[in-house]
Structure formats: C-alpha cells, structure tokens
Design a protein around this motif. Sequence first.
Motif, PDB file in Angstrom:
ATOM      1  N   UNK A   1      43.095  24.450  34.154  1.00 24.67           N
ATOM      2  CA  UNK A   1      43.810  23.241  34.544  1.00 24.67           C
ATOM      3  C   UNK A   1      43.997  23.189  36.055  1.00 24.67           C
ATOM      4  N   UNK A   2      44.455  22.060  36.523  1.00 24.75           N
ATOM      5  CA  UNK A   2      44.697  21.888  37.945  1.00 24.75           C
ATOM      6  C   UNK A   2      45.657  22.955  38.462  1.00 24.75           C
ATOM      7  N   UNK A   3      45.252  23.628  39.536  1.00 19.81           N
ATOM      8  CA  UNK A   3      46.104  24.630  40.155  1.00 19.81           C
ATOM      9  C   UNK A   3      45.942  26.035  39.622  1.00 19.81           C
ATOM     10  N   UNK A   4      45.154  26.227  38.551  1.00 17.83           N
ATOM     11  CA  UNK A   4      45.081  27.562  37.943  1.00 17.83           C
ATOM     12  C   UNK A   4      44.401  28.572  38.875  1.00 17.83           C
ATOM     13  N   UNK A   5      43.457  28.130  39.712  1.00 15.68           N
ATOM     14  CA  UNK A   5      42.795  29.060  40.634  1.00 15.68           C
ATOM     15  C   UNK A   5      43.792  29.591  41.665  1.00 15.68           C
ATOM     16  N   UNK A   6      44.638  28.712  42.191  1.00 13.44           N
ATOM     17  CA  UNK A   6      45.658  29.151  43.146  1.00 13.44           C
ATOM     18  C   UNK A   6      46.670  30.067  42.481  1.00 13.44           C
ATOM     19  N   UNK A   7      47.021  29.777  41.238  1.00 16.16           N
ATOM     20  CA  UNK A   7      47.924  30.661  40.495  1.00 16.16           C
ATOM     21  C   UNK A   7      47.312  32.048  40.327  1.00 16.16           C
ATOM     22  N   UNK A   8      46.028  32.091  40.009  1.00 15.69           N
ATOM     23  CA  UNK A   8      45.350  33.370  39.801  1.00 15.69           C
ATOM     24  C   UNK A   8      45.407  34.212  41.064  1.00 15.69           C
ATOM     25  N   UNK A   9      45.091  33.610  42.191  1.00 21.59           N
ATOM     26  CA  UNK A   9      45.101  34.350  43.451  1.00 21.59           C
ATOM     27  C   UNK A   9      46.488  34.923  43.733  1.00 21.59           C
ATOM     28  N   UNK A  10      47.515  34.146  43.492  1.00 18.99           N
ATOM     29  CA  UNK A  10      48.870  34.594  43.772  1.00 18.99           C
ATOM     30  C   UNK A  10      49.286  35.709  42.811  1.00 18.99           C
ATOM     31  N   UNK A  11      48.917  35.589  41.553  1.00 21.67           N
ATOM     32  CA  UNK A  11      49.302  36.614  40.580  1.00 21.67           C
ATOM     33  C   UNK A  11      48.581  37.930  40.821  1.00 21.67           C
ATOM     34  N   UNK A  12      47.348  37.879  41.294  1.00 19.53           N
ATOM     35  CA  UNK A  12      46.642  39.114  41.630  1.00 19.53           C
ATOM     36  C   UNK A  12      47.414  39.887  42.692  1.00 19.53           C
ATOM     37  N   UNK A  13      47.898  39.172  43.697  1.00 14.99           N
ATOM     38  CA  UNK A  13      48.680  39.824  44.755  1.00 14.99           C
ATOM     39  C   UNK A  13      50.029  40.297  44.230  1.00 14.99           C
ATOM     40  N   UNK A  14      50.652  39.492  43.375  1.00 17.76           N
ATOM     41  CA  UNK A  14      51.971  39.853  42.852  1.00 17.76           C
ATOM     42  C   UNK A  14      51.903  41.093  41.973  1.00 17.76           C
ATOM     43  N   UNK A  15      50.792  41.289  41.282  1.00 14.79           N
ATOM     44  CA  UNK A  15      50.668  42.409  40.348  1.00 14.79           C
ATOM     45  C   UNK A  15      50.304  43.710  41.036  1.00 14.79           C
ATOM     46  N   UNK A  16      49.971  43.659  42.313  1.00 16.61           N
ATOM     47  CA  UNK A  16      49.441  44.819  43.034  1.00 16.61           C
ATOM     48  C   UNK A  16      50.557  45.764  43.455  1.00 16.61           C
ATOM     49  N   UNK A  17      50.851  46.743  42.625  1.00 18.13           N
ATOM     50  CA  UNK A  17      51.918  47.703  42.938  1.00 18.13           C
ATOM     51  C   UNK A  17      51.522  48.670  44.045  1.00 18.13           C
ATOM     52  N   UNK A  18      50.243  48.884  44.253  1.00 15.11           N
ATOM     53  CA  UNK A  18      49.800  49.833  45.278  1.00 15.11           C
ATOM     54  C   UNK A  18      49.677  49.176  46.648  1.00 15.11           C
ATOM     55  N   UNK A  19      49.937  47.901  46.740  1.00 19.46           N
ATOM     56  CA  UNK A  19      49.840  47.156  48.003  1.00 19.46           C
ATOM     57  C   UNK A  19      48.411  47.091  48.534  1.00 19.46           C
ATOM     58  N   UNK A  20      47.415  47.438  47.683  1.00 23.71           N
ATOM     59  CA  UNK A  20      46.037  47.457  48.162  1.00 23.71           C
ATOM     60  C   UNK A  20      45.544  46.065  48.511  1.00 23.71           C
ATOM     61  N   UNK A  21      46.010  45.038  47.775  1.00 20.60           N
ATOM     62  CA  UNK A  21      45.595  43.674  48.083  1.00 20.60           C
ATOM     63  C   UNK A  21      46.097  43.260  49.463  1.00 20.60           C
ATOM     64  N   UNK A  22      47.328  43.643  49.792  1.00 19.79           N
ATOM     65  CA  UNK A  22      47.869  43.327  51.114  1.00 19.79           C
ATOM     66  C   UNK A  22      47.095  44.065  52.200  1.00 19.79           C
ATOM     67  N   UNK A  23      46.729  45.318  51.950  1.00 20.40           N
ATOM     68  CA  UNK A  23      45.947  46.070  52.932  1.00 20.40           C
ATOM     69  C   UNK A  23      44.566  45.450  53.122  1.00 20.40           C
ATOM     70  N   UNK A  24      43.944  45.022  52.044  1.00 21.61           N
ATOM     71  CA  UNK A  24      42.630  44.372  52.168  1.00 21.61           C
ATOM     72  C   UNK A  24      42.748  43.077  52.975  1.00 21.61           C
ATOM     73  N   UNK A  25      43.840  42.353  52.764  1.00 23.15           N
ATOM     74  CA  UNK A  25      44.048  41.125  53.521  1.00 23.15           C
ATOM     75  C   UNK A  25      44.191  41.438  55.004  1.00 23.15           C
ATOM     76  N   UNK A  26      44.948  42.478  55.344  1.00 21.93           N
ATOM     77  CA  UNK A  26      45.101  42.860  56.754  1.00 21.93           C
ATOM     78  C   UNK A  26      43.752  43.242  57.362  1.00 21.93           C
ATOM     79  N   UNK A  27      42.957  43.999  56.628  1.00 24.01           N
ATOM     80  CA  UNK A  27      41.634  44.398  57.130  1.00 24.01           C
ATOM     81  C   UNK A  27      40.776  43.160  57.387  1.00 24.01           C
ATOM     82  N   UNK A  28      40.807  42.193  56.471  1.00 23.68           N
ATOM     83  CA  UNK A  28      40.016  40.966  56.679  1.00 23.68           C
ATOM     84  C   UNK A  28      40.474  40.233  57.935  1.00 23.68           C
TER      85      UNK A  28
END
Length: 293
Positions: free
Chosen positions: A172-199
């Motif tokens: 549905x409308x907006x589900x792709x943006x929801x997915x991206x946000x939930x991937x980051x929210x679920x990341x307990x190791x902070x690896x998604x945030x580190x990958x974002x910083x590297x990018x």
Amino acid sequence: MSLERVLVRQAGVVTRAQALACGLSADTVRRRVRAGVWRELHPCVYLVGGHRLTDEARVRAASLWGRAAGAAVTGPAAAFWHGMLDRAPGAVELTLPRAMHRSPRPGVALRRRDLPAADLVEHRGVAVATPPLAALETAIAVPRGSVFLDRALQRHVRFPAVYRSYCRTIGRQGSAAMHRMLVSAADRADSEAERLLVRLLRAAGIDGWVLGHPFGPYLIDLAFPAERVAIEVDGWAWHMDAERFRADRRKGNALTRGNWDLLRYPWHALDGEPDACIAEILETRELARRRPA
C-alpha cells in the motif's frame, strides 16, 4: 439521553440525530444554527455555543460526520487521539471503505481503502486506527518521523505489534518508507546507523577513518586515529537498556581522559540532518589538527 451529557462527552459537539434524541425538535435545531448559536462543522454536525473548537472537538466532529459511512480516524489524527502527539493535524484524516463515498470537507482529508479489523479500534467513542498503525502512518507523515516513532516505541506501542501492522500494509501507499524505518528501528547492534554514517562520509569524500578502532578494552565505532577524533553512533532509544547506557558512558569518559574528541550521533540525526553532521565532523577534525601535540 441528556444533551448536557452528550456535550460533556463529545467536547461540545453534537449531531442532529443526537439532538433530536435528546428531545429537541428539528425546528429548534434549525433556529439555533441560523442564529449562530450552534455552528455547523459538517453536515448535521454542530459545535454548540459556549464551547471552543479544540483539537478534540475537530477530531470528534470529523468522526461523527464519517461514522455513517464506516469511516475511521487514521494517520496523525489517530496518533493524537491515542496521546502520541500533543496537537491534532490541521486536516483530520478519515479512512473510508472503498465502497463508500463522501464529498471532501474543509478540515478533513479523505482516504479510501479497506483496513483490516485488526487495525481498527473504538477508543473514547471514536472509531480510530490502532496505536501500532497510527504510529507507523504518522512516522512517515510528520517531520523527523523517526524521532516520533522512537518515542512511540518507548511509551505507547511494542515493536512486534507495529511490525504486524506493517505486514498488513505491504504493497500500500507508504509501505516502502515504513519498511526502511522499521529496519533501522529493529537494529539493536546499531549497524544500520553505522552503515549510514559510512555512506555519508564516502559521499562527502572524507577518508582517514577506521571502523571498530581499538582503544584500551573498547572499540570505537568509527575513529579518525590521526586526529584522535572518535565518533560513537547510537541507534534507537527504545531498545537502550541501563547497562548498555552505562557502558557507553564509561567508554566516552575513557576517550575524554585519553584526550580524544568525542562526537555522538543518533540514527535520527544522521538520517534527518546529514549535512550538519558532516560539517561538524569536518570542523572537529580541523580543530584537532591544530591541537598542540
């Protein structure tokens, strides 16, 4: 039914049908509307004189108008109704079943879609999206939505329920943006945030950094060893426990004692204010180069 009780329960808002059920005649209702004693907010939905048009009144009025068509309050207005937002949005979003139709109204945003029963609830007399769906839809609709969702996960909703609600919205409308946000929210190791910083660093052409740089018994998330600039990346606050908080502070104190410059960035800052983060990193490195040996 007492009109006074209805007005107290509904923040000064009443429908024509409710007024008639309270014993008023149709002529009385018309006279009060014509005289301006009652203000028509939507067809057959009125704000009675002496009551302010509060956010609660606006949401209730929209809900009462759309109820006959099976409408439910959704989006940021639903988040407000559940106490996740301090203010309701300027336009109250109503979701109508696909088979139903309503003409647009000022102050109301209409959506046509069929919501699963699991995503709907009656709360304080209003048909509204459940807290998990309201949190998801609001997170992709408001500025700094990740900050909003992080706070909601700390105070109002649990991640598994939010994820199940997301699964029902896939496609549905907006589900792709929801997915991206939930991937980051679920990341307990902070690896998604580190990958974002590297990018961000690579996009800015910044080199000289090392991931997982050893420092005594610790590992620095990302370091510029030549300038002794340490960057610690924090994930989402909702899964930060007390022991992890204390460990992070012990590491930070050790870096400070070791004469390192320490910068901390939560995922929300890297995602929402990337230019400001990069500018601060560049400035800190430049100041560190001027530091006496």
